[in-house]
Each structure stands twice: as C-alpha cells, then as structure tokens.
Design a protein around this motif. Structure first.
Motif, PDB file in Angstrom:
ATOM      1  N   SER A 117      -4.979  -0.286  -4.212  1.00 32.34           N
ATOM      2  CA  SER A 117      -4.255   1.307  -4.058  1.00 32.34           C
ATOM      3  C   SER A 117      -4.757   2.209  -2.770  1.00 32.34           C
ATOM      4  CB  SER A 117      -4.631   2.164  -5.397  1.00 32.34           C
ATOM      5  OG  SER A 117      -6.149   1.994  -5.655  1.00 32.34           O
TER       6      SER A 117
ATOM      7  N   ASP B 244      -2.099   3.882  -0.860  1.00 29.72           N
ATOM      8  CA  ASP B 244      -1.677   5.194  -1.843  1.00 29.72           C
ATOM      9  C   ASP B 244      -2.663   6.003  -1.720  1.00 29.72           C
ATOM     10  OD1 ASP B 244       0.072   3.013  -2.215  1.00 29.72           O
ATOM     11  OD2 ASP B 244      -0.522   2.419  -4.248  1.00 29.72           O
ATOM     12  N   ASN B 245      -3.818   5.872  -2.023  1.00 33.19           N
ATOM     13  CA  ASN B 245      -5.083   6.848  -2.069  1.00 33.19           C
ATOM     14  C   ASN B 245      -4.997   7.637  -0.700  1.00 33.19           C
ATOM     15  OD1 ASN B 245      -5.466   6.820  -4.874  1.00 33.19           O
ATOM     16  ND2 ASN B 245      -6.915   5.131  -4.484  1.00 33.19           N
TER      17      ASN B 245
ATOM     18  N   TYR C 103      -2.654   8.020   1.819  1.00 36.09           N
ATOM     19  CA  TYR C 103      -1.739   8.705   2.051  1.00 36.09           C
ATOM     20  C   TYR C 103      -1.791   9.997   1.399  1.00 36.09           C
ATOM     21  CZ  TYR C 103       0.143   4.721   4.562  1.00 36.09           C
ATOM     22  OH  TYR C 103       0.366   3.605   5.486  1.00 36.09           O
ATOM     23  N   THR C 104      -1.837   9.945   0.065  1.00 36.07           N
ATOM     24  CA  THR C 104      -1.942  11.068  -0.787  1.00 36.07           C
ATOM     25  C   THR C 104      -3.030  11.850  -0.374  1.00 36.07           C
ATOM     26  OG1 THR C 104      -1.584   9.239  -2.394  1.00 36.07           O
ATOM     27  CG2 THR C 104      -1.395  11.658  -3.105  1.00 36.07           C
TER      28      THR C 104
ATOM     29  N   VAL D 105      -2.105  14.186   2.648  1.00 35.86           N
ATOM     30  CA  VAL D 105      -1.158  15.133   2.485  1.00 35.86           C
ATOM     31  C   VAL D 105      -1.816  16.340   1.526  1.00 35.86           C
ATOM     32  CG1 VAL D 105       1.086  15.613   1.223  1.00 35.86           C
ATOM     33  CG2 VAL D 105       0.772  13.409   2.555  1.00 35.86           C
TER      34      VAL D 105
ATOM     35  N   ARG E 166       3.008   4.841  10.256  1.00 34.32           N
ATOM     36  CA  ARG E 166       3.238   5.743   9.264  1.00 34.32           C
ATOM     37  C   ARG E 166       2.058   6.692   9.402  1.00 34.32           C
ATOM     38  NH1 ARG E 166       5.044   4.167   3.500  1.00 34.32           N
ATOM     39  NH2 ARG E 166       6.925   4.014   4.547  1.00 34.32           N
TER      40      ARG E 166
ATOM     41  N   GLU F 258       3.180   8.961  12.319  1.00 36.24           N
ATOM     42  CA  GLU F 258       3.981   9.729  11.789  1.00 36.24           C
ATOM     43  C   GLU F 258       3.507  11.033  11.251  1.00 36.24           C
ATOM     44  OE1 GLU F 258       7.068   7.665   9.788  1.00 36.24           O
ATOM     45  OE2 GLU F 258       8.463   9.127   9.897  1.00 36.24           O
ATOM     46  N   MET F 259       2.622  10.685  10.393  1.00 35.36           N
ATOM     47  CA  MET F 259       1.937  11.752   9.476  1.00 35.36           C
ATOM     48  C   MET F 259       1.177  12.866  10.552  1.00 35.36           C
ATOM     49  SD  MET F 259       0.999   9.763   6.131  1.00 35.36           S
ATOM     50  CE  MET F 259       0.547  10.973   4.996  1.00 35.36           C
TER      51      MET F 259
ATOM     52  N   ARG G 288       2.344  -9.351  -3.909  1.00 38.87           N
ATOM     53  CA  ARG G 288       2.225  -8.384  -2.837  1.00 38.87           C
ATOM     54  C   ARG G 288       1.027  -9.228  -1.683  1.00 38.87           C
ATOM     55  NH1 ARG G 288      -0.079  -2.193  -2.914  1.00 38.87           N
ATOM     56  NH2 ARG G 288       1.608  -1.601  -4.276  1.00 38.87           N
TER      57      ARG G 288
ATOM     58  N   ASP H 291       6.658  -0.437   3.795  1.00 40.08           N
ATOM     59  CA  ASP H 291       7.635  -0.718   2.522  1.00 40.08           C
ATOM     60  C   ASP H 291       7.818  -2.187   2.601  1.00 40.08           C
ATOM     61  OD1 ASP H 291       7.756   1.901   1.721  1.00 40.08           O
ATOM     62  OD2 ASP H 291       9.387   2.115   2.902  1.00 40.08           O
TER      63      ASP H 291
ATOM     64  N   ASN I 257       4.518  -3.639   1.055  1.00 45.08           N
ATOM     65  CA  ASN I 257       4.260  -3.184  -0.505  1.00 45.08           C
ATOM     66  C   ASN I 257       5.434  -3.519  -1.450  1.00 45.08           C
ATOM     67  OD1 ASN I 257       1.502  -2.221   0.029  1.00 45.08           O
ATOM     68  ND2 ASN I 257       2.526  -0.391   0.992  1.00 45.08           N
ATOM     69  N   THR I 258       6.687  -3.278  -1.368  1.00 48.17           N
ATOM     70  CA  THR I 258       7.455  -3.484  -2.328  1.00 48.17           C
ATOM     71  C   THR I 258       8.791  -4.442  -1.677  1.00 48.17           C
ATOM     72  OG1 THR I 258       8.320  -1.174  -1.383  1.00 48.17           O
ATOM     73  CG2 THR I 258       7.204  -1.384  -3.372  1.00 48.17           C
TER      74      THR I 258
ATOM     75  N   LEU J  77       6.651  11.582   1.168  1.00 45.39           N
ATOM     76  CA  LEU J  77       5.034  12.064   1.554  1.00 45.39           C
ATOM     77  C   LEU J  77       4.792  11.908   2.843  1.00 45.39           C
ATOM     78  CD1 LEU J  77       3.366  13.655  -0.280  1.00 45.39           C
ATOM     79  CD2 LEU J  77       2.087  11.460  -0.901  1.00 45.39           C
ATOM     80  N   PHE J  78       4.972  10.938   3.696  1.00 44.84           N
ATOM     81  CA  PHE J  78       4.437  10.518   4.793  1.00 44.84           C
ATOM     82  C   PHE J  78       5.348  11.441   6.105  1.00 44.84           C
ATOM     83  CE2 PHE J  78       7.073   7.259   4.210  1.00 44.84           C
ATOM     84  CZ  PHE J  78       8.029   6.944   5.234  1.00 44.84           C
TER      85      PHE J  78
ATOM     86  N   ARG K 275       4.427   6.706  -5.829  1.00 44.76           N
ATOM     87  CA  ARG K 275       3.132   6.352  -5.432  1.00 44.76           C
ATOM     88  C   ARG K 275       3.042   5.289  -4.263  1.00 44.76           C
ATOM     89  NH1 ARG K 275      -1.904   7.738  -4.996  1.00 44.76           N
ATOM     90  NH2 ARG K 275      -3.369   6.655  -6.004  1.00 44.76           N
ATOM     91  N   THR K 276       3.649   4.318  -4.404  1.00 44.51           N
ATOM     92  CA  THR K 276       3.807   3.125  -3.513  1.00 44.51           C
ATOM     93  C   THR K 276       4.733   3.316  -2.388  1.00 44.51           C
ATOM     94  OG1 THR K 276       3.088   1.736  -5.133  1.00 44.51           O
ATOM     95  CG2 THR K 276       3.853   0.883  -3.007  1.00 44.51           C
ATOM     96  N   ASN K 277       5.918   3.716  -2.585  1.00 46.79           N
ATOM     97  CA  ASN K 277       6.817   4.389  -1.498  1.00 46.79           C
ATOM     98  C   ASN K 277       6.942   5.563  -0.858  1.00 46.79           C
ATOM     99  OD1 ASN K 277       9.054   2.196  -3.258  1.00 46.79           O
ATOM    100  ND2 ASN K 277       8.357   1.748  -1.154  1.00 46.79           N
TER     101      ASN K 277
END
Lengths: 403, 296
Positions: free
Chosen positions: A65, A68-69, A71-72, A75, A92, A95-96, A191, A370, A373-374, B45-46, B260-262
């Motif tokens: 994580s 995830d941690n 980026y969060t 923000v 990314r 971009e932020m 993953r 993305d 991760n997914t 979020l980004f 959370r992931t995307n």
C-alpha cells in the motif's frame, strides 16, 4: 522593574529555545523495505552524527500500500519531506505537483560524478528535469535450476521456443502419484507480474503500440497457452505474487522464474549451486526485460528541503549506498561501491550486466500506475482463467494507453 | 427559579448526550455526507484541483459498468451464503454447548477463538490452508482419494469466492453461537418439563419452545450480521485482493479498490453510496426492532 527584567529574561530564554528547536530540523522520510534486516537505524545514526542539526524520522511503509498511502498523504497534506520512489510513479507525482526539481542541487553535489552512467538519464522526467536521485537498481533475468536442466539434458533457454520446450520437459510428476509436482515456470499472475508478461509479449508487439496487432495478440495467447494448454505454470499462478513465485522456486516446485538479483541471496541459501541465472529469452527476434529502479525524491511541499537533500544525497553516496544495498540485496548506484561490490555471486551479477543492454522501462505516463496496479493483474488473471481472450486482454491495455 | 429547574432538567439529558452525538456527527455523519457529495463529482485524487460537478454521471456509469453487476451478484452470494451458514453452524454449536458435559466451560472458551482472532491472521492462515502446492486442505483431500489432483482453491474463479465464504463462516459462527446460547439459557427448564409430560418429543420441543424462545435473539443477530458481512472486505482483500480477475469482487471491495488504488474517489464514493442505499433496508429493519425493544 524586577518583574520586567524577569519577563525579559524569560522571553529571551523562550526565543532561544524556539531558535534552537528551529535549528534542529526534522526530515520525515518514507521508505519500503521487505528485508527484516533493516539497516535504516544504523544509517540514520551515521547521518545524524555527521549532521547534528538534522533529525531523521524514517517510516517503513508496507510495499503493497506504499503508493496508495503516499498519494493520499500528499493530497491530505501530510506527506513526508522525502520518500523512496519508483519511476512508474513519476508522471503521476508530477501531475500532482508533488515533486521538487533537483537539477541545481545535483549539479552542485560532489557525489554527482560517482553515480553510474545513464542512471540520471533513465530517471529524467519527460520535461527534461531531474526530480529523482538514483538509490539502487536491478535488472530482471531468468532464474533456472541447474540440476533439473542437467538432469533433463537441457541448456538454459535463449529463445521463447526453447523456453517453452524446456518448460514442458521440466513439468513432471516426480513422486509417481499421477500429479505434476514440478512445473517448468513460476509465473507471477498477481500484482507485479506484468514484467513476466512483458518479457514474452512486448518484443513481439512492437512495445505497447502493437498490442492489438496479430503478432501482439498471438504473443499474449502464447503466454495463456503455457498455462491453459501446456500446464507449465503451477495451478495457483493466476494469484501468485512475489512470495509465491520465490517460495515455489526455492522449494523446488518450479524450475524457472523471472526475478532480479535482490532475491539471489535467498536463492543461494535455499539451493546453493543448484541455481543460476541468464538473461530472459529472446522472443520473436527481440528482447525486453524490466529495469527495476529505485530513487529518492523531495516532496514539493516540504519546508526542510535543504535538510531533506542532505539526507537523500547521503543515501546515494559511496559507503552509505553500499550499506543500504547490502540490506536490500540490490545493486549500488555509485561507482566506488560498484567496484568494491562482493555481496552477490558473480553469476548473478553477470546475468544482470548481460541484461542491461535491452533493459527497458514501462511508458513514462500517468496511466502506467493503473496498468501496474489494476488493469494488468485483473486482465491477466481473467485471461489465465479463460474468462477473456488474449485479444480482449491486449485491447484493454491498449485502450488504457490510448493506442 | 421555578422556571429554570424544569428547563435544566430538560436540557440535562441533551447536555449529557452531546459529547457522544458530536463525536458521532464528526466521525460518522460528516464523512457520510462528504462521500455523498464526492459521488456527485469527478474526483481523481491525483488531480485534486480539477473537481467538476457531474450530477449523477457516476451513478449512471455504475449501472452500465460490467464490474458493478459482477460485484453486486457476488455480494448477493456472499451475504446469502455466509450468514445462513454462520447461523446454522452457530445454532448447532449453541445447542451442543447448552448440554451439560464436564469440559463445557473449556469448550465455551475455545469456541470463541475464531471470533477473537484478527481478520488478517485468519485470512493468511486460510490462504495457506488453501494453497495448491503446500496447503493442508489439498493434502488431506488427496490422501483421502477425494481429489485426483490438487485444486488451486483461491486461483480458480469457480471456487475462490466459495473458499472465502467458508473462511468467513468459520470466523463468524462463534458470534451466533454465543448469542444463541445466551438466548437458550433464558428459556425456563420448566417449559421443557411440561412439554415432556404432554408427550412432546425432542423435535417438537425444539420447534415449539426453543425456537420461539430464541427468535428475538436470532432476528437481531441476523440483521447485525448481514450488515457486518456485507461490509466486510478485509478477509477478501488479504486472501485474493478481489482476484483472480473479478472473481471475488464484492461491491464494498470494488468501491474500496476504485478509491484507494485507482484514486478515483468520485466513482468509488458513488459505488459506496449505492451500496449504502441498498443496505438501508436492512438497517431500517434493525432500527425498528431496536426501537420496539426499547419501547417494551
């Protein structure tokens, strides 16, 4: 009057205290470290001894994580001052607006010339600036069991065709119960397994541009067939992650897998000289393997950027960098440490060096997060379990990248 | 003075309640409203500075999203199997534990273990049990000749969801067992004696005395459990992360992964809001029961 004087003295004392508190700056640093033998405390002690005015607060954030941690936290306004980062996250983070340019600091840094060739170029952002300071690197190669190959009279595969033949020959039932208990290749379907897929597919699909071409689809189909038709992956392959592929290889369940020098110490400990490594096979006339990078960066919001730079440049300096990489098992980025490097067996260093010429990175765009991760794990798992076709899978990835 | 005393008496309960209410408002209702608000926006979020208001676009997107329907179907199976299985196992356990035997106190303590273990520990433990190379389950079934070759329980989309449901059943049945046991012990022994004199066998005693006696406890426990199980994602997240493919996606997990992931908090919130609305029916039922119980 006396009260006034006392007040003045008290005020001065408080100001002094505030000044000295200010003088000792605290740098919050995030990193991820799987190895329980964590050298961070020792590195911090070394650093703080040389920089008494800086205090390092390092936090080990679990890898699964980590982003995830991060980026969060960015923000939410609670991000660290500096952090360990990989290249796929750079677009990314840019971009932020979260990264501090390091060009001037790198130019003025004495350790600059000790960093290995090309690493600054590989780490440069699309806008030409440098936001990342290299920390360690690896290149993915093919692990194979020398004893199993010798027993079967096989050579380590140099091409995709030879790879498939070897994998089929090595998939067998060794205890005679009618079930295969050794599999040719430990494929990482969870993953982080995109590197395995990419090795077999990207050389044939002209990178991400030709995924929907006939050759691109055929290449993905070839990977799916290895599992569904040839049965050379363990049945758990669709969910397998790092722990599973390494565990299966070390315990003799698989005869080959793809990973990097970071796991070689554990491999040798488990298998001794029954394990060796070669560059990944050539597929369709080309080769692709993943350059595994790790850098540090300063976050743009930090109020202690100078102190943060002192810390991250310390980690990439000769000596400290070696100590860091001795714990991660990866390769140091400084010339001095590289020349004196004796941690890994020569055969793994050679496989790494032989792989460097065609080591590549994923596209330097925000979508790659993305993809990693997914999109890739979900599509690959569905394709391996027969829910979607190779064409569907490649189309999903191509759509993500707008190809 | 005579006017202020009743006022103080009227205000006092609210004053005493207010800390709890304020905390609940701050940590439960405010985030809920925020999620509802976010669900009406495109919020990646980004790109925190771009947050256009998109009305109900996220909800419309959900209804035309294949993964939403897959997740919804899995959520139905997830609740529809886990809660009844937990209930049956819990009921059987409670009936057994209600009988006298010399090590009953020990058995009652042991039965609580699955409930007391952290979800992550349970998830990791069962992942190993299900492992296709070294797992105990495959080994056992192979030795018993029930299986001819080992099954990758968590890596096969046909078995993964059911394997996790079994894990959650194991984790949650002690809750039912303990609740039902408490209900059983509240039934006076004289009822059974009277029924036995009237010639009622064990089955009729169960049907006419035991079941009505624990009905109140059962309904409350089922309602609570439906809400908990519906929202529970920790075991799935650790065991498969939703995979292989979408095979173990449930709606709350999908909402969590999206956000959370995307980092797509707009769409993730919309999924969460949709699911909350669906669960609301169960919540209303539960609240009505509680209100009635309080009124009695």
């Amino acid at each position: 009057m006396r009260r006034l004087m006392a007040g003045t003295i008290l005020g001065t004392g408080m100001a002094l205290a505030a000044w000295s508190a200010h003088a000792q700056e605290t740098v919050r640093f995030w990193y991820h470290f799987d190895n329980p033998d964590n050298p961070m405390d020792a590195l911090i002690a070394d650093f703080e001894a040389a920089h008494p005015d800086i205090r390092i607060e390092a936090e080990n954030v679990p890898w699964n994580s980590y982003y995830d941690n991060l980026y969060t936290a960015i923000v939410g306004g609670n991000a660290p001052d500096a952090a360990m980062v990989k290249l796929f996250a750079q677009p990314r983070l840019l971009e932020m607006g979260a990264l501090e340019p390091l060009d001037d600091r790198i130019e003025a840094w004495a350790g600059k010339d000790d960093i290995l060739d090309n690493l600054f170029e590989l780490n440069a952002a699309p806008d030409g600036s440098r936001y990342y300071l290299p920390l360690q690197y690896v290149v993915l190669y093919l692990y194979y069991r020398t004893d199993m190959f010798a027993e079967a009279g096989l050579e380590p595969p140099a091409t995709c065709e030879a790879f498939r033949e070897a994998a089929i020959a090595l998939t067998r039932d060794t205890d005679g119960d009618g079930n295969n208990d050794v599999y040719g290749f430990g494929f990482r379907g969870g993953r982080g397994g995109h590197d395995h897929w990419a090795t077999f597919v990207l050389p044939q699909s002209n990178g991400f541009d030709g995924l929907t071409s006939e050759a691109g689809i055929a290449a993905t189909q070839w990977v799916i067939d290895l599992h569904r038709t040839d049965g050379v992956f363990p049945p758990s392959a669709p969910n397998d992650g790092f722990q599973e592929i390494i565990g299966a290889f070390q315990s003799g369940v698989t005869a080959m897998t793809i990973h990097h020098i970071g796991s070689s110490a554990g491999m040798v400990e488990a298998l001794g000289d029954k394990v060796s490594a070669v560059p990944v096979p050539e597929c369709g006339g080309g080769r692709w393997t993943s350059f595994g990078d790790e850098s540090t960066a300063i976050l743009a919001h930090s109020e202690v950027k100078d102190a943060a730079w002192e810390w991250i440049s310390f980690l990439s300096s000769a000596g400290a960098n070696a100590k860091f990489n001795e714990a991660t098992g990866q390769l140091p980025v400084t010339r001095t440490d590289s020349e004196a490097w004796t941690l890994h067996e020569q055969r793994f260093v050679k496989a790494t060096m032989d792989s460097l010429p065609y080591a590549a990175l994923l596209p330097n765009v925000p979508e790659t997060s993305d993809f990693v991760n997914t999109v890739w794990p979900v599509a690959m798992q569905r394709a391996l379990t027969g829910e979607i076709t190779a064409e569907d899978m490649n189309a999903e990835i191509a759509a993500l990248y707008g190809k | 003075m005579s006017r202020s005393a009743p006022l103080a008496a009227r205000v006092l309960p609210y004053a005493l309640l207010s800390p709890a209410v304020v905390v609940t408002l701050a940590i439960v209702f405010f985030p809920m409203l925020q999620a509802a608000w976010m669900s009406l926006h495109e919020l990646i979020l980004f790109r925190p500075n771009v947050m256009p208001f998109v009305w109900l676009d996220n909800f419309a997107a959900a209804f035309s999203d294949e993964v939403f329907w897959i997740s919804l179907r899995h959520t139905g199976i997830w609740i529809g199997l886990t809660v009844p299985l937990q209930l049956l196992l819990g009921l059987a356990t409670a009936l057994l534990l209600n009988r006298p035997f010399w090590w009953r106190p020990l058995a009652r303590a042991l039965i609580i273990i699955p409930w007391a273990l952290p979800s992550v520990v349970i998830a990791l433990m069962w992942s190993w049990i299900y492992d296709s190379n070294y797992g105990a389950l495959n080994d056992f079934l192979l030795r018993m000749d029930i299986l001819q070759r080992s099954v990758p329980w968590l890596a096969d989309p046909d078995t993964a969801l059911y394997a996790i449901i079994l894990t959650l059943t194991w984790q949650g049945f002690p809750f039912f067992a303990v609740m039902i046991l408490a209900g059983l012990q509240a039934i006076p022994e004289s009822y059974y004696e009277a029924a036995a004199i009237d010639g009622a066998g064990p089955w009729r005693q169960f049907w006419h005395i035991t079941l009505p006696g624990i009905a109140g406890v059962l309904v409350t426990a089922i309602l609570l459990r439906v809400i908990w199980v519906a929202n529970s994602i920790d075991v799935i997240f650790v065991m498969t992360g939703g995979g292989p493919g979408y095979a173990t996606y449930t709606l709350p997990l999908y909402a969590f992964l999206k956000a959370r992931t995307n980092l797509d908090y707009g769409y993730g919130s919309a999924l969460a809001v949709l699911f909350t609305v669906m669960l609301m029916a169960v919540v209303v039922l539960y609240l009505r029961r509680t209100a009635r119980a309080v009124a009695q």
